[in-house]
Design a protein around this motif. Structure first.
Motif, PDB file in Angstrom:
ATOM      1  N   ALA A  31       5.830   6.947  16.031  1.00 17.31           N
ATOM      2  CA  ALA A  31       5.177   7.615  17.351  1.00 17.31           C
ATOM      3  C   ALA A  31       3.620   7.869  16.855  1.00 17.31           C
ATOM      4  O   ALA A  31       3.052   7.920  17.895  1.00 17.31           O
ATOM      5  CB  ALA A  31       5.844   8.873  17.737  1.00 17.31           C
ATOM      6  N   GLY A  32       3.367   7.942  15.865  1.00 17.25           N
ATOM      7  CA  GLY A  32       1.845   8.129  15.396  1.00 17.25           C
ATOM      8  C   GLY A  32       1.607   9.706  15.224  1.00 17.25           C
ATOM      9  O   GLY A  32       2.443  10.589  15.361  1.00 17.25           O
ATOM     10  N   ALA A  33       0.376   9.951  14.691  1.00 19.50           N
ATOM     11  CA  ALA A  33      -0.189  11.348  14.709  1.00 19.50           C
ATOM     12  C   ALA A  33       0.094  12.103  15.901  1.00 19.50           C
ATOM     13  O   ALA A  33      -0.022  11.531  17.078  1.00 19.50           O
ATOM     14  CB  ALA A  33      -1.551  11.353  14.074  1.00 19.50           C
ATOM     15  N   PRO A  34       0.326  13.591  15.794  1.00 23.02           N
ATOM     16  CA  PRO A  34       0.451  14.130  14.732  1.00 23.02           C
ATOM     17  C   PRO A  34       1.684  14.461  13.945  1.00 23.02           C
ATOM     18  O   PRO A  34       2.702  13.968  14.639  1.00 23.02           O
ATOM     19  CB  PRO A  34       0.154  15.773  15.235  1.00 23.02           C
ATOM     20  N   TYR A  35       1.994  14.558  12.831  1.00 23.91           N
ATOM     21  CA  TYR A  35       3.044  14.504  11.991  1.00 23.91           C
ATOM     22  C   TYR A  35       3.579  15.854  11.817  1.00 23.91           C
ATOM     23  O   TYR A  35       4.627  15.996  11.350  1.00 23.91           O
ATOM     24  CB  TYR A  35       2.890  14.066  10.564  1.00 23.91           C
ATOM     25  N   GLY A  36       2.816  16.906  12.002  1.00 22.82           N
ATOM     26  CA  GLY A  36       3.192  18.276  11.973  1.00 22.82           C
ATOM     27  C   GLY A  36       4.282  18.901  13.022  1.00 22.82           C
ATOM     28  O   GLY A  36       4.609  18.100  13.831  1.00 22.82           O
TER      29      GLY A  36
END
Length: 95
Positions: A31-36
């Motif tokens: 899905a892409g950033a963000p990973y948090g």
């Protein structure tokens, strides 16, 4: 020797934990950033990006897998050992 309950508990708990950790982790990466786990905000405090999968869902899947393992452990403690399990632990003479 494993019976049907052993295999079912291993498959269910392993499947839940793999889905929660690996499966949804790969979905987050794709899905892409963000990973948090927390939403990303700008300086004004507006939410500009959120994670694709809710972190509570991922945590719930992993905890469900651990609960299945705990119930399986309680089952194994509560059931008596049959003859095949006892025969594996026989004593041998030491040299």
């Amino acid at each position: 020797m494993t019976n049907i309950i052993d295999k079912a508990a291993m498959a269910l708990s392993g499947g839940l934990m793999l889905l929660g950790i690996v499966g949804l982790g790969i979905a987050e990466i794709l899905a892409g950033a963000p990973y948090g786990a927390a939403p990303v905000t700008n300086e004004a405090g507006e939410i500009v990006a959120t994670p694709m999968v809710d972190p509570t869902l991922r945590t719930g899947l992993v905890i469900a897998g651990l609960v299945v393992l705990g119930l399986y452990a309680a089952y194994r403690v509560a059931t008596p050992a049959d003859g095949t399990d006892v025969a594996k632990g026989h004593e041998t003479m030491a040299d």
